[in-house]
Structure formats: structure tokens, C-alpha cells
Design a protein around this motif. Structure first.
Motif, PDB file in Angstrom:
ATOM      1  N   ARG A 177       0.858  -1.186   0.000  1.00 32.28           N
ATOM      2  CA  ARG A 177       0.000   0.000   0.000  1.00 32.28           C
ATOM      3  C   ARG A 177       0.891   1.231   0.000  1.00 32.28           C
ATOM      4  O   ARG A 177       2.096   1.153   0.267  1.00 32.28           O
ATOM      5  N   LEU A 178       0.283   2.363  -0.283  1.00 29.94           N
ATOM      6  CA  LEU A 178       1.048   3.607  -0.295  1.00 29.94           C
ATOM      7  C   LEU A 178       1.331   4.050   1.141  1.00 29.94           C
ATOM      8  O   LEU A 178       0.419   4.096   1.968  1.00 29.94           O
ATOM      9  N   PRO A 179       2.581   4.380   1.475  1.00 29.29           N
ATOM     10  CA  PRO A 179       2.884   4.836   2.837  1.00 29.29           C
ATOM     11  C   PRO A 179       2.083   6.077   3.205  1.00 29.29           C
ATOM     12  O   PRO A 179       1.812   6.936   2.362  1.00 29.29           O
ATOM     13  N   GLU A 180       1.686   6.170   4.473  1.00 26.24           N
ATOM     14  CA  GLU A 180       0.889   7.304   4.925  1.00 26.24           C
ATOM     15  C   GLU A 180       1.609   8.630   4.708  1.00 26.24           C
ATOM     16  O   GLU A 180       0.980   9.657   4.469  1.00 26.24           O
ATOM     17  N   GLN A 181       2.944   8.599   4.781  1.00 28.51           N
ATOM     18  CA  GLN A 181       3.720   9.834   4.607  1.00 28.51           C
ATOM     19  C   GLN A 181       3.644  10.376   3.187  1.00 28.51           C
ATOM     20  O   GLN A 181       4.048  11.496   2.924  1.00 28.51           O
ATOM     21  N   VAL A 182       3.125   9.589   2.265  1.00 27.82           N
ATOM     22  CA  VAL A 182       3.064   9.993   0.861  1.00 27.82           C
ATOM     23  C   VAL A 182       1.629  10.302   0.436  1.00 27.82           C
ATOM     24  O   VAL A 182       1.389  11.134  -0.436  1.00 27.82           O
ATOM     25  N   ALA A 183       0.667   9.656   1.075  1.00 28.13           N
ATOM     26  CA  ALA A 183      -0.724   9.726   0.623  1.00 28.13           C
ATOM     27  C   ALA A 183      -1.323  11.120   0.704  1.00 28.13           C
ATOM     28  O   ALA A 183      -2.281  11.432  -0.009  1.00 28.13           O
ATOM     29  N   ASP A 184      -0.778  11.994   1.560  1.00 33.12           N
ATOM     30  CA  ASP A 184      -1.390  13.317   1.732  1.00 33.12           C
ATOM     31  C   ASP A 184      -0.847  14.357   0.769  1.00 33.12           C
ATOM     32  O   ASP A 184      -1.197  15.537   0.854  1.00 33.12           O
ATOM     33  N   GLY A 185       0.029  13.963  -0.155  1.00 29.67           N
ATOM     34  CA  GLY A 185       0.499  14.886  -1.180  1.00 29.67           C
ATOM     35  C   GLY A 185       1.751  15.662  -0.827  1.00 29.67           C
ATOM     36  O   GLY A 185       2.148  16.560  -1.573  1.00 29.67           O
ATOM     37  N   ARG A 186       2.395  15.343   0.281  1.00 26.83           N
ATOM     38  CA  ARG A 186       3.591  16.092   0.671  1.00 26.83           C
ATOM     39  C   ARG A 186       4.788  15.747  -0.206  1.00 26.83           C
ATOM     40  O   ARG A 186       4.815  14.713  -0.869  1.00 26.83           O
ATOM     41  N   SER A 187       5.772  16.625  -0.212  1.00 26.62           N
ATOM     42  CA  SER A 187       7.034  16.378  -0.901  1.00 26.62           C
ATOM     43  C   SER A 187       8.014  15.711   0.054  1.00 26.62           C
ATOM     44  O   SER A 187       7.941  15.908   1.276  1.00 26.62           O
ATOM     45  N   LEU A 188       8.927  14.946  -0.486  1.00 27.56           N
ATOM     46  CA  LEU A 188       9.920  14.232   0.304  1.00 27.56           C
ATOM     47  C   LEU A 188      11.315  14.504  -0.243  1.00 27.56           C
ATOM     48  O   LEU A 188      11.473  14.862  -1.415  1.00 27.56           O
ATOM     49  N   SER A 189      12.310  14.330   0.594  1.00 26.63           N
ATOM     50  CA  SER A 189      13.681  14.368   0.106  1.00 26.63           C
ATOM     51  C   SER A 189      13.995  13.026  -0.540  1.00 26.63           C
ATOM     52  O   SER A 189      13.296  12.024  -0.319  1.00 26.63           O
ATOM     53  N   GLY A 190      15.053  12.991  -1.334  1.00 27.47           N
ATOM     54  CA  GLY A 190      15.461  11.727  -1.926  1.00 27.47           C
ATOM     55  C   GLY A 190      15.762  10.682  -0.871  1.00 27.47           C
ATOM     56  O   GLY A 190      15.432   9.508  -1.038  1.00 27.47           O
ATOM     57  N   ARG A 191      16.377  11.102   0.220  1.00 26.13           N
ATOM     58  CA  ARG A 191      16.708  10.157   1.292  1.00 26.13           C
ATOM     59  C   ARG A 191      15.451   9.604   1.948  1.00 26.13           C
ATOM     60  O   ARG A 191      15.368   8.403   2.237  1.00 26.13           O
TER      61      ARG A 191
END
Length: 255
Positions: A177-191
Motif C-alpha cells: 500500500r502507499l505509505p501514509e507519509q506519501v498519501a497526503d500529497g507532501r514532498s519528500l527528500s530523496g533520502r
């Protein structure tokens, strides 16, 4: 399948907003290359994009899938600055995704925005008349806010596009499943993205080249840049699109 004993890796730069023009430019660029005769054994997508059209990113993904079926060459995506929204969707079309640790990736989602000028039009004495075939035909509209039915229809459209994005990530990255940290549309660093399994490696162009060279057995591979011919927006057009109604003004003036 063509799998020549190649000594070259092709590099395709994809920058700016992903649009139908980008999709066409990539398709034509790929068609121009004589993949067998030029003995190219790998392709790197060097992506720097703030997002754009998910449909255009899907079209580019289809082009890459066709290329792989016809040539059997590995494809890597490298993100050294940013690949957001449609740009990130496109990166996931590659067999391996490499991003700099501090690169900006993700921004998974879909959005539809519009301005409501009804109050301004009333103050200026402007009246807008429209004859339409159905209640949803002019939605979203610049002349009034959507009513409940129109709002629900637009939300359904956004939800379906978002669901397609999520399904793509889960399938390409082989996630449950998609991680919760990604599902809300936020940006992430490569790390951060690497820790969540959204990309394969952290690094830059050198890492992508080394990985492809090892995967395809190319050794010290030559790099060949494939030029795209999409029309870049003029500085005036870029400035106009930063302003309210900028995209509309830009189109009307053909900037």
C-alpha cells in the motif's frame, strides 16, 4: 528482442512542466534514434520537473514501455533537483530510480483549481450568459463557484486521477500500500523517499550511469544526449503564469 553489445547510454533530458508538448517531444525524440544501429544499450531519463499533466506523463510512460518491448534496453531515471507530481509519476516508469539525497520528490496527488470572479463581475456590471448542453458543461467556471453537484463531480474526477497515481506507485514499486507519509500529497527528500521504498538508489547522474553500465554489461559507456524539440516557454510567459489568471492571459496573448 534487440540487445546489442553496446558501448553507449542515451540520455534524455525532461525538464519543466510535463505537458502534451513534452509527451510529443519525447515520442519524436525516441523515434528519431536508431537504437540498434547506434548500439545504445541503456537509456537515462534526467528529470527536473515541478509537475504538470498526469495524462501526459502516462503517455510518456507508454512510449517508454513500447521502447523496452522493441529493444529490451534498461531505463533509469535520475533526479538531481526535483521530480514532483507528474514528474515523479514519470520517473517511476523507469526500471530503476535514482535521486540525490536532497532532491525534492513525491507530491503525489491531483488538483483542480479555478478562480471565482462573480463578485468582481457584479461590481463592474459584467453579466455572463451561457447556453450549455448539461449542468456540468461549464465546470469549473470563472464566473461562479461550483454548486454542490458540480463540486461533487469535480471531487470525483480528482479522486479517480489520484487513485490512478496511487495504483501506479504501488504497482511500480511493488508495495502493499502507499505509505501514509506519501498519501497526503507532501514532498519528500530523496533520502526519505529511499527509506520508504519509493526510489531504488540515492545519488546523481554518476550513480545512474554506473548502475546501467553494470546492468547492461557496458563497461565504460559513452553518453549520447537525445535532444527533444519541445518549445520552451518564453520568460514573459513564465512570468504571466505566476500571476492570477496568468495561464489564461498567456494563452490569449499566445506567449
Amino acid at each position: 528482442m534487440i540487445r546489442a553489445a553496446s558501448r553507449a547510454i542515451a540520455v534524455l533530458n525532461i525538464s519543466g512542466r510535463i505537458s502534451d508538448a513534452t509527451a510529443l517531444a519525447v515520442f519524436l525524440a525516441v523515434q528519431r534514434v536508431e537504437w540498434d544501429k547506434r548500439r545504445i544499450g541503456g537509456l537515462i531519463l534526467r528529470i527536473c520537473s515541478e509537475g504538470g499533466s498526469l495524462a501526459a506523463a502516462q503517455s510518456i510512460g507508454d512510449t517508454l514501455a513500447l521502447l523496452r518491448r522493441e529493444t529490451d534496453i534498461p531505463v533509469a531515471a535520475v533526479i538531481e533537483d526535483m521530480a514532483l507530481s507528474a514528474g515523479f509519476y514519470l520517473a517511476l516508469a523507469a526500471d530503476v530510480v535514482v535521486a540525490a539525497p536532497a532532491a525534492n520528490v513525491g507530491c503525489v496527488g491531483a488538483i483542480i483549481g479555478s478562480y471565482d470572479l462573480e463578485g468582481l463581475e457584479q461590481r463592474l456590471g459584467i453579466r455572463h450568459h451561457v447556453v450549455k448542453s448539461g449542468p456540468m458543461k461549464d465546470q469549473p467556471s470563472l464566473h461562479h463557484a461550483p454548486d454542490a453537484a458540480a463540486g461533487a463531480a469535480l471531487q470525483g474526477l480528482v479522486d479517480d486521477i489520484h487513485a490512478q497515481f496511487v495504483e501506479w506507485i504501488v504497482a511500480r514499486r511493488k508495495l502493499a500500500r502507499l505509505p501514509e507519509q506519501v498519501a497526503d500529497g507532501r514532498s519528500l527528500s530523496g533520502r526519505q523517499a529511499h527509506a520508504l521504498g519509493l526510489i531504488d538508489l540515492t545519488g546523481g547522474m554518476a550513480g545512474a550511469v554506473a548502475h546501467l553500465a553494470e546492468t547492461a554489461g557496458l563497461g565504460q559507456a559513452e553518453l549520447i544526449v537525445i535532444e527533444t524539440e519541445s518549445r520552451s516557454a518564453s520568460p514573459l510567459a513564465k512570468l504571466a503564469e505566476m500571476l492570477p489568471l496568468g495561464q489564461l492571459v498567456s494563452r490569449l496573448l499566445k506567449l
